[in-house]
Design a protein around this motif. Structure first.
Motif, PDB file in Angstrom:
ATOM      1  N   ILE A   1       0.867  -1.191   0.000  1.00 47.30           N
ATOM      2  CA  ILE A   1       0.000   0.000   0.000  1.00 47.30           C
ATOM      3  C   ILE A   1       0.900   1.236   0.000  1.00 47.30           C
ATOM      4  CG2 ILE A   1      -2.067  -0.959   1.079  1.00 47.30           C
ATOM      5  CD1 ILE A   1      -1.122   0.250   3.705  1.00 47.30           C
ATOM      6  N   ILE A   2       0.400   2.286  -0.644  1.00 46.58           N
ATOM      7  CA  ILE A   2       1.138   3.550  -0.730  1.00 46.58           C
ATOM      8  C   ILE A   2       0.272   4.639  -0.110  1.00 46.58           C
ATOM      9  CG2 ILE A   2       2.132   5.249  -2.326  1.00 46.58           C
ATOM     10  CD1 ILE A   2       2.330   2.824  -4.348  1.00 46.58           C
ATOM     11  N   LEU A   3       0.828   5.329   0.864  1.00 49.18           N
ATOM     12  CA  LEU A   3       0.089   6.423   1.515  1.00 49.18           C
ATOM     13  C   LEU A   3       0.742   7.741   1.128  1.00 49.18           C
ATOM     14  CD1 LEU A   3      -0.201   4.734   5.022  1.00 49.18           C
ATOM     15  CD2 LEU A   3      -2.028   5.026   3.348  1.00 49.18           C
ATOM     16  N   ASN A   4      -0.017   8.575   0.381  1.00 52.06           N
ATOM     17  CA  ASN A   4       0.488   9.920   0.055  1.00 52.06           C
ATOM     18  C   ASN A   4      -0.238  10.911   0.941  1.00 52.06           C
ATOM     19  OD1 ASN A   4       2.141   8.978  -1.935  1.00 52.06           O
ATOM     20  ND2 ASN A   4       0.612   9.215  -3.550  1.00 52.06           N
ATOM     21  N   TYR A   5       0.291  11.134   2.159  1.00 50.27           N
ATOM     22  CA  TYR A   5      -0.374  12.071   3.078  1.00 50.27           C
ATOM     23  C   TYR A   5       0.403  13.377   3.200  1.00 50.27           C
ATOM     24  CZ  TYR A   5      -3.406   8.277   4.925  1.00 50.27           C
ATOM     25  OH  TYR A   5      -4.327   7.274   5.111  1.00 50.27           O
TER      26      TYR A   5
ATOM     27  N   SER B   1      -4.365  13.950  -0.497  1.00 52.10           N
ATOM     28  CA  SER B   1      -3.952  12.851   0.400  1.00 52.10           C
ATOM     29  C   SER B   1      -4.761  11.598   0.062  1.00 52.10           C
ATOM     30  CB  SER B   1      -4.137  13.226   1.864  1.00 52.10           C
ATOM     31  OG  SER B   1      -5.331  13.941   2.044  1.00 52.10           O
ATOM     32  N   VAL B   2      -4.053  10.587  -0.423  1.00 51.46           N
ATOM     33  CA  VAL B   2      -4.708   9.369  -0.894  1.00 51.46           C
ATOM     34  C   VAL B   2      -3.956   8.127  -0.434  1.00 51.46           C
ATOM     35  CG1 VAL B   2      -5.688  10.442  -2.992  1.00 51.46           C
ATOM     36  CG2 VAL B   2      -3.417   9.362  -3.063  1.00 51.46           C
ATOM     37  N   ILE B   3      -4.726   7.034  -0.425  1.00 55.52           N
ATOM     38  CA  ILE B   3      -4.136   5.696  -0.278  1.00 55.52           C
ATOM     39  C   ILE B   3      -4.296   5.019  -1.634  1.00 55.52           C
ATOM     40  CG2 ILE B   3      -6.322   4.692   0.576  1.00 55.52           C
ATOM     41  CD1 ILE B   3      -4.642   2.756   2.271  1.00 55.52           C
ATOM     42  N   ARG B   4      -3.238   4.311  -2.078  1.00 52.28           N
ATOM     43  CA  ARG B   4      -3.337   3.579  -3.347  1.00 52.28           C
ATOM     44  C   ARG B   4      -2.551   2.288  -3.230  1.00 52.28           C
ATOM     45  NH1 ARG B   4      -2.272   7.054  -7.435  1.00 52.28           N
ATOM     46  NH2 ARG B   4      -1.908   8.964  -6.261  1.00 52.28           N
ATOM     47  N   GLY B   5      -2.655   1.454  -4.290  1.00 51.30           N
ATOM     48  CA  GLY B   5      -1.920   0.188  -4.298  1.00 51.30           C
ATOM     49  C   GLY B   5      -2.633  -0.857  -3.457  1.00 51.30           C
ATOM     50  N   GLY B   6      -1.894  -1.820  -2.972  1.00 53.56           N
ATOM     51  CA  GLY B   6      -2.493  -2.915  -2.207  1.00 53.56           C
ATOM     52  C   GLY B   6      -3.596  -3.559  -3.028  1.00 53.56           C
ATOM     53  N   PRO B   7      -4.767  -3.782  -2.430  1.00 56.35           N
ATOM     54  CA  PRO B   7      -5.882  -4.408  -3.158  1.00 56.35           C
ATOM     55  C   PRO B   7      -6.688  -3.414  -3.984  1.00 56.35           C
ATOM     56  CG  PRO B   7      -6.559  -3.975  -0.912  1.00 56.35           C
ATOM     57  CD  PRO B   7      -5.128  -3.504  -1.028  1.00 56.35           C
ATOM     58  N   LEU B   8      -6.278  -2.124  -3.946  1.00 55.24           N
ATOM     59  CA  LEU B   8      -7.115  -1.070  -4.526  1.00 55.24           C
ATOM     60  C   LEU B   8      -6.820  -0.842  -6.007  1.00 55.24           C
ATOM     61  CD1 LEU B   8      -6.712   1.403  -1.520  1.00 55.24           C
ATOM     62  CD2 LEU B   8      -8.605  -0.207  -1.931  1.00 55.24           C
ATOM     63  N   ASP B   9      -7.905  -0.669  -6.804  1.00 53.60           N
ATOM     64  CA  ASP B   9      -7.750  -0.408  -8.246  1.00 53.60           C
ATOM     65  C   ASP B   9      -7.600   1.078  -8.543  1.00 53.60           C
ATOM     66  OD1 ASP B   9     -10.164  -3.015  -9.061  1.00 53.60           O
ATOM     67  OD2 ASP B   9      -8.011  -3.077  -8.629  1.00 53.60           O
ATOM     68  N   ASN B  10      -8.010   1.911  -7.590  1.00 47.57           N
ATOM     69  CA  ASN B  10      -7.929   3.366  -7.777  1.00 47.57           C
ATOM     70  C   ASN B  10      -7.300   3.985  -6.532  1.00 47.57           C
ATOM     71  OD1 ASN B  10     -11.265   3.046  -9.003  1.00 47.57           O
ATOM     72  ND2 ASN B  10      -9.470   3.389 -10.259  1.00 47.57           N
ATOM     73  N   PRO B  11      -6.875   5.247  -6.618  1.00 45.30           N
ATOM     74  CA  PRO B  11      -6.511   5.965  -5.388  1.00 45.30           C
ATOM     75  C   PRO B  11      -7.794   6.344  -4.641  1.00 45.30           C
ATOM     76  CG  PRO B  11      -6.235   7.384  -7.320  1.00 45.30           C
ATOM     77  CD  PRO B  11      -6.611   6.030  -7.828  1.00 45.30           C
ATOM     78  N   TYR B  12      -7.782   6.268  -3.337  1.00 47.54           N
ATOM     79  CA  TYR B  12      -8.920   6.642  -2.486  1.00 47.54           C
ATOM     80  C   TYR B  12      -8.506   7.827  -1.627  1.00 47.54           C
ATOM     81  CZ  TYR B  12     -11.472   2.223  -3.469  1.00 47.54           C
ATOM     82  OH  TYR B  12     -12.162   1.178  -4.059  1.00 47.54           O
ATOM     83  N   ARG B  13      -9.389   8.834  -1.550  1.00 44.16           N
ATOM     84  CA  ARG B  13      -9.092  10.095  -0.855  1.00 44.16           C
ATOM     85  C   ARG B  13      -9.354  10.011   0.651  1.00 44.16           C
ATOM     86  NH1 ARG B  13     -11.846  14.854  -4.383  1.00 44.16           N
ATOM     87  NH2 ARG B  13     -10.578  14.435  -6.250  1.00 44.16           N
TER      88      ARG B  13
END
Ligand SMILES: NS(=O)(=O)c1ccc(C(=O)N2CCN(Cc3ccccc3)C2)cc1
Ligand SMILES: [Zn+2]
Length: 261
Positions: A47-51, A77-89
């Motif tokens: 998982i990638i956290l861009n905070y 500020s989003v979380i992306r990667g891991g099981p996610l197909d999109n970035p989530y805000r």
């Protein structure tokens, strides 16, 4: 009255199904996580956290927890990667905790609960136009769960606990700027993930859960400050301390929990 719900004997988790029938749905949260039954999925990315440019706005007591809200008007500020197909805000974070000495996490690990659990709530702004719409979609939300265990003082948690006296009563809110929740992360981002729901009403089955395996340490003293918050409003005669605001584990049904490497 109405859709009132809480964590007491008269309005607690075992009664929520009366106003929220999805409480008995097939993908409810939290769950008990059994590590050796979780499938190691090598296709799971980190998982990638861009905070870094996150903007906290306020801290409030909504009568169920203490919530820090963020400006979610762009993808800063989003979380992306891991099981996610999109970035989530990132939209908000909040906590669940127990009473003195007893445990208060929502997810458990092989039946064991932690003292508390932090939830960082994100929504899929690629597919949905706001949190409310995302909150009702099966791939609308992603919640990062972090366990809190009691031990040493957490070096940054005091920034939050020092503000709690300002939001003692249900319905209180105060500005809370410049807080970056990156300081609340453990050293490892290894995680379990599964498809579940909000753990409070309306219990929408819209959450991809990402639970970090490594807990963070906070002191009993720091945790105790959360318990001085009240479930009740300033105008109410009764003063009920906010504690044990957690939903117990729900049936896994035919879901699989996956484990990152
Ligand atoms: N414990 S948990 O992480 O599962 C979690 C709990 C609550 C929330 C939350 O922000 N709301 C739940 C519903 N509420 C009201 C609401 C608002 C818009 C649309 C629909 C409903 C907001 C998010 C995550
Ligand atoms: Zn929560």
């Amino acid at each position: 009255t109405g859709n009132h719900w809480g964590y007491g004997k008269e309005d607690g988790p075992s009664l929520w199904h009366r106003n929220y029938p999805v409480a008995q749905g097939s993908r409810q949260s939290p769950i008990d996580i059994i590590p050796h039954q979780a499938a190691h999925d090598h296709s799971l990315d980190p998982i990638i956290l861009n905070y870094d440019h996150c903007t906290s706005i306020n801290i409030s007591n909504n009568g169920h927890s203490v919530v820090v809200e963020f400006d979610d008007s762009d993808d800063r500020s989003v979380i992306r990667g891991g099981p996610l197909d999109n970035p989530y805000r990132l939209k908000q974070f909040h906590f669940h905790w127990g009473g003195k000495g007893c445990h208060g996490s929502e997810h458990t690990v092989e039946g064991l609960s932690y003292a508390s659990e932090l939830h960082l709530v994100h929504w899929n702004a690629v597919k949905y136009k706001n949190f409310g719409e995302a909150a009702t979609a099966p791939d609308g939300l992603a919640v990062l769960g972090i366990f809190l265990e009691t031990g040493d003082d957490h070096r940054w948690l005091h920034v939050i606990t020092d503000a709690l006296y300002m939001v003692k009563y249900k319905g209180s809110l105060t500005p809370f700027k410049g807080f970056n929740p990156k300081c609340l992360l453990p050293s490892s981002l290894h995680y379990w993930t599964y498809l579940g729901s909000l753990t409070t009403p309306p219990l929408h089955e819209s959450v991809t859960w990402i639970i970090l395996k490594e807990p963070i340490s906070v002191s009993e003293k720091q945790l105790g400050k959360f318990r001085m918050l009240l479930f009740t409003g300033e105008e109410e005669v009764q003063r009920i301390h906010m504690e044990n605001n957690f939903r117990p584990p729900q049936p896994l049904n035919d879901r699989k929990v996956r484990s990152s490497n």
